[in-house]
Design a protein around this motif. Structure first.
Motif, PDB file in Angstrom:
ATOM      1  N   ARG A 132       0.853  -1.184   0.000  1.00  0.00           N
ATOM      2  CA  ARG A 132       0.000   0.000   0.000  1.00  0.00           C
ATOM      3  C   ARG A 132       0.889   1.233   0.000  1.00  0.00           C
ATOM      4  NH1 ARG A 132      -2.201   3.434   3.933  1.00  0.00           N
ATOM      5  NH2 ARG A 132      -4.027   4.517   3.135  1.00  0.00           N
ATOM      6  N   LEU A 133       0.732   2.068  -1.032  1.00  0.00           N
ATOM      7  CA  LEU A 133       1.510   3.303  -1.147  1.00  0.00           C
ATOM      8  C   LEU A 133       0.728   4.405  -0.445  1.00  0.00           C
ATOM      9  CD1 LEU A 133       2.536   2.899  -4.882  1.00  0.00           C
ATOM     10  CD2 LEU A 133       3.868   2.290  -2.852  1.00  0.00           C
ATOM     11  N   ALA A 134       1.087   4.684   0.793  1.00  0.00           N
ATOM     12  CA  ALA A 134       0.313   5.587   1.639  1.00  0.00           C
ATOM     13  C   ALA A 134       0.698   7.051   1.481  1.00  0.00           C
ATOM     14  CB  ALA A 134       0.469   5.177   3.103  1.00  0.00           C
ATOM     15  N   ARG A 135       1.933   7.313   1.054  1.00  0.00           N
ATOM     16  CA  ARG A 135       2.373   8.711   0.964  1.00  0.00           C
ATOM     17  C   ARG A 135       3.552   8.829   0.015  1.00  0.00           C
ATOM     18  NH1 ARG A 135       3.878   6.717   5.521  1.00  0.00           N
ATOM     19  NH2 ARG A 135       2.002   7.405   6.570  1.00  0.00           N
ATOM     20  N   LEU A 136       3.762  10.052  -0.425  1.00  0.00           N
ATOM     21  CA  LEU A 136       4.952  10.382  -1.207  1.00  0.00           C
ATOM     22  C   LEU A 136       5.688  11.489  -0.480  1.00  0.00           C
ATOM     23  CD1 LEU A 136       3.624  10.417  -4.898  1.00  0.00           C
ATOM     24  CD2 LEU A 136       4.916   8.613  -3.744  1.00  0.00           C
ATOM     25  N   GLU A 137       6.961  11.642  -0.790  1.00  0.00           N
ATOM     26  CA  GLU A 137       7.771  12.701  -0.201  1.00  0.00           C
ATOM     27  C   GLU A 137       8.601  13.359  -1.293  1.00  0.00           C
ATOM     28  OE1 GLU A 137      11.805  10.826   1.452  1.00  0.00           O
ATOM     29  OE2 GLU A 137      10.027   9.908   2.375  1.00  0.00           O
ATOM     30  N   ARG A 138       9.118  14.525  -0.965  1.00  0.00           N
ATOM     31  CA  ARG A 138      10.065  15.193  -1.857  1.00  0.00           C
ATOM     32  C   ARG A 138      11.027  16.019  -1.023  1.00  0.00           C
ATOM     33  NH1 ARG A 138       7.400  20.426  -4.868  1.00  0.00           N
ATOM     34  NH2 ARG A 138       6.529  21.396  -3.014  1.00  0.00           N
ATOM     35  N   PRO A 148       3.711  21.680  -6.626  1.00  0.00           N
ATOM     36  CA  PRO A 148       3.388  21.734  -5.202  1.00  0.00           C
ATOM     37  C   PRO A 148       2.716  20.459  -4.693  1.00  0.00           C
ATOM     38  CG  PRO A 148       2.667  23.724  -6.328  1.00  0.00           C
ATOM     39  CD  PRO A 148       3.124  22.772  -7.388  1.00  0.00           C
ATOM     40  N   LEU A 149       2.008  19.768  -5.593  1.00  0.00           N
ATOM     41  CA  LEU A 149       1.360  18.500  -5.251  1.00  0.00           C
ATOM     42  C   LEU A 149       1.777  17.441  -6.266  1.00  0.00           C
ATOM     43  CD1 LEU A 149      -2.274  19.788  -4.597  1.00  0.00           C
ATOM     44  CD2 LEU A 149      -0.540  19.217  -2.881  1.00  0.00           C
ATOM     45  N   PRO A 150       1.880  16.180  -5.839  1.00  0.00           N
ATOM     46  CA  PRO A 150       2.194  15.130  -6.806  1.00  0.00           C
ATOM     47  C   PRO A 150       0.985  14.857  -7.701  1.00  0.00           C
ATOM     48  CG  PRO A 150       1.881  14.189  -4.618  1.00  0.00           C
ATOM     49  CD  PRO A 150       1.806  15.679  -4.465  1.00  0.00           C
ATOM     50  N   ASP A 151       1.237  14.439  -8.919  1.00  0.00           N
ATOM     51  CA  ASP A 151       0.180  14.004  -9.822  1.00  0.00           C
ATOM     52  C   ASP A 151      -0.022  12.508  -9.576  1.00  0.00           C
ATOM     53  OD1 ASP A 151      -1.463  13.211 -11.892  1.00  0.00           O
ATOM     54  OD2 ASP A 151      -0.425  14.407 -13.413  1.00  0.00           O
ATOM     55  N   TRP A 152      -0.908  12.184  -8.671  1.00  0.00           N
ATOM     56  CA  TRP A 152      -1.117  10.804  -8.238  1.00  0.00           C
ATOM     57  C   TRP A 152      -1.522   9.896  -9.393  1.00  0.00           C
ATOM     58  CZ3 TRP A 152       0.476   9.634  -3.465  1.00  0.00           C
ATOM     59  CH2 TRP A 152       0.602  10.692  -2.542  1.00  0.00           C
ATOM     60  N   GLU A 153      -2.248  10.425 -10.361  1.00  0.00           N
ATOM     61  CA  GLU A 153      -2.716   9.624 -11.494  1.00  0.00           C
ATOM     62  C   GLU A 153      -1.565   9.204 -12.421  1.00  0.00           C
ATOM     63  OE1 GLU A 153      -5.796   8.389 -11.922  1.00  0.00           O
ATOM     64  OE2 GLU A 153      -6.170   9.245  -9.939  1.00  0.00           O
ATOM     65  N   ALA A 171      -1.541   9.856   0.330  1.00  0.00           N
ATOM     66  CA  ALA A 171      -2.252   9.519  -0.902  1.00  0.00           C
ATOM     67  C   ALA A 171      -3.749   9.765  -0.712  1.00  0.00           C
ATOM     68  CB  ALA A 171      -1.999   8.062  -1.274  1.00  0.00           C
ATOM     69  N   PRO A 172      -4.429  10.271  -1.752  1.00  0.00           N
ATOM     70  CA  PRO A 172      -5.862  10.549  -1.633  1.00  0.00           C
ATOM     71  C   PRO A 172      -6.740   9.305  -1.736  1.00  0.00           C
ATOM     72  CG  PRO A 172      -5.094  11.124  -3.817  1.00  0.00           C
ATOM     73  CD  PRO A 172      -3.884  10.713  -3.017  1.00  0.00           C
ATOM     74  N   GLU A 173      -6.148   8.186  -2.166  1.00  0.00           N
ATOM     75  CA  GLU A 173      -6.891   6.922  -2.314  1.00  0.00           C
ATOM     76  C   GLU A 173      -5.923   5.776  -2.064  1.00  0.00           C
ATOM     77  OE1 GLU A 173      -8.128   6.005  -6.342  1.00  0.00           O
ATOM     78  OE2 GLU A 173      -6.344   6.964  -7.165  1.00  0.00           O
ATOM     79  N   ASP A 174      -6.467   4.578  -1.924  1.00  0.00           N
ATOM     80  CA  ASP A 174      -5.604   3.405  -1.779  1.00  0.00           C
ATOM     81  C   ASP A 174      -4.953   3.082  -3.112  1.00  0.00           C
ATOM     82  OD1 ASP A 174      -6.082   3.075   0.885  1.00  0.00           O
ATOM     83  OD2 ASP A 174      -7.622   1.541   0.632  1.00  0.00           O
ATOM     84  N   ILE A 175      -3.647   2.964  -3.086  1.00  0.00           N
ATOM     85  CA  ILE A 175      -2.872   2.595  -4.270  1.00  0.00           C
ATOM     86  C   ILE A 175      -2.018   1.400  -3.868  1.00  0.00           C
ATOM     87  CG2 ILE A 175      -1.158   3.341  -5.961  1.00  0.00           C
ATOM     88  CD1 ILE A 175      -1.999   6.256  -5.237  1.00  0.00           C
ATOM     89  N   LEU A 176      -2.175   0.294  -4.595  1.00  0.00           N
ATOM     90  CA  LEU A 176      -1.423  -0.907  -4.286  1.00  0.00           C
ATOM     91  C   LEU A 176      -0.370  -1.150  -5.349  1.00  0.00           C
ATOM     92  CD1 LEU A 176      -4.123  -3.450  -3.074  1.00  0.00           C
ATOM     93  CD2 LEU A 176      -2.525  -2.105  -1.709  1.00  0.00           C
ATOM     94  N   LEU A 177       0.863  -1.334  -4.904  1.00  0.00           N
ATOM     95  CA  LEU A 177       1.970  -1.674  -5.785  1.00  0.00           C
ATOM     96  C   LEU A 177       2.115  -3.181  -5.801  1.00  0.00           C
ATOM     97  CD1 LEU A 177       4.454  -0.907  -7.512  1.00  0.00           C
ATOM     98  CD2 LEU A 177       5.745  -0.808  -5.363  1.00  0.00           C
TER      99      LEU A 177
END
Length: 167
Positions: A71-77, A102-107, A157-163
Motif C-alpha cells: 500500500r503506497l500511503a504517501r509520497l515525499e520530496r 506543489p502536489l504530486p500528480d497521483w494519477e 495519498a488521496p486513495e488506496d494505491i497498491l503496488l
C-alpha cells in the motif's frame, strides 16, 4: 482502489524524475594502469540549493523487505537537494515516483524495477515513495543534501494505491 505495476528501469522512461546510474551501453575509460574501467559522468548532483543547506552527506540505509502488494500511503520530496540511491550489493529495488509541482500528480505515478547494479539519482523536488527494498538487510549508500531533515515534505495519498510485485 488503484493498482500500480512496475516498469523496467531505463534512462528514457526515468528521465523526467532523475537519472539512472548504469554503465550499460557506455564505453568505459581504462584507468589505474588498466586495472579499472571508469564509466564517467553518469549523473549530476544538485545537493545545495541554498548556501545554508550544509555540505552533502552520505548515509548507509539498511532496509527491510516490503510485503506485496504494498500500500503506497504517501509520497515525499526534497525541494533543496537531489537524492541518490546506490545499492551496495548489486540488488534490485523499486523506485516509485510521480510528476508534479506543489502536489504530486497521483494519477501519473510510476514504479520502476531496477536491474542488478543500477542506481538512481532523483531530481531535486521529485515526488517519490520511501525506499522499497525487496530483501531484508538490503544495503544502500544514499547521498543527499545536508538539510535533509528539514527538507522533507510528505503528502498522504488521496486513495488506496497498491503496488504489485512484478513476476
Amino acid at each position: 482502489m488503484r493498482r500500480l505495476t512496475c516498469l523496467e528501469l531505463n534512462a528514457a522512461a526515468f528521465a523526467p524524475f532523475g537519472a539512472v546510474i548504469d554503465g550499460e551501453g557506455r564505453a568505459p575509460e581504462s584507468i589505474n594502469d588498466g586495472t579499472t574501467q571508469r564509466y564517467a559522468d553518469l549523473a549530476r548532483l544538485d545537493l545545495c540549493a541554498n548556501a545554508g543547506d550544509g555540505a552533502p552527506l552520505i548515509h548507509l540505509y539498511v532496509a527491510s523487505a516490503r510485503r506485496f502488494p504494498l500500500r503506497l500511503a504517501r509520497l515525499e520530496r526534497h525541494r533543496r537537494a537531489s537524492q541518490v540511491f546506490i545499492p551496495l550489493n548489486g540488488q534490485r529495488f523499486i523506485i516509485v515516483v510521480a510528476p508534479g509541482g506543489p502536489l504530486p500528480d497521483w494519477e501519473r505515478m510510476q514504479a520502476f524495477l531496477s536491474k542488478p547494479g543500477q542506481a538512481v539519482s532523483l531530481h531535486r523536488g521529485c515526488w517519490h515513495h520511501g525506499l522499497v527494498a525487496l530483501n531484508d538487510s538490503d544495503r544502500f549508500a544514499v547521498i543527499e543534501g545536508g538539510a535533509y531533515r528539514t527538507d522533507t515534505e510528505e503528502l498522504d495519498a488521496p486513495e488506496d494505491i497498491l503496488l504489485e510485485l512484478p513476476e
